[in-house]
Design an enzyme around this catalytic site. Sequence first.
Site: not given
Length: 233
Positions: A142, A155
């Site tokens: 990501s 995350y």
Amino acid sequence: MIFENQLALVTGASRGIGAATAIALAEKGAHVILTARTAKDLEEIEDKIHQAGGNATIAPLDLTDGDSIGRLAQAISERWEALDIMVLNAGMLGTLGPVPTIDGKEFNSVLTLNLLAQQALIAGFDPMMRKSDNARLLAITSSVGRSPRPFWGAYGASKAALETLVISYGEEMRNLGKLRTAIINPGRTRTDMRAKAYPGEDPQSVKSPEVVANRMVEILASDFETGERFDIS
């Protein structure tokens, strides 16, 4: 059929990017092993592949159970000699929030799935990938793994660590064989994880998982350099 007679393993293959990638690889001739927690969802993707004339095998398992990964690797190695393609797609978002409020138990779960399970997969299937004439490993990341963003600390940290792990593995293998690794940032994609992170967003305003899957197939078919990072817009 550019992947004919090749074996591919896709994690998180029951929906989203994982499912679309598995279907796309099968369309190009690969025999795809589908892994995810829910057998019913995997069976639906397997049926789609078979109905289109492709080949697939489902392997339901919980990736947070390290022993199950070892058992899967053993079972697959008893049936096939080499693993040509591995797509590390499975991941967990966790709760978005300030770093001081991160729940330790949940953070441990995020790191277990997003990082520790990925290392276990690499370790378990390393012998099979070394036997391939052209092994390729793609790991889904990501943008927050490279560009930290407020409230995405847990995350983002897991993805930053995953990138380091996968690129390090690729560098270790650079002079030992033909195994190459690459990092894929799918960008804004219509997935359940995206909907959880951006509940007010119109799903039709972002690209479909199939767009990402088709691009990954192109990358896997190319002579990419190990350690490359690809951003899919």
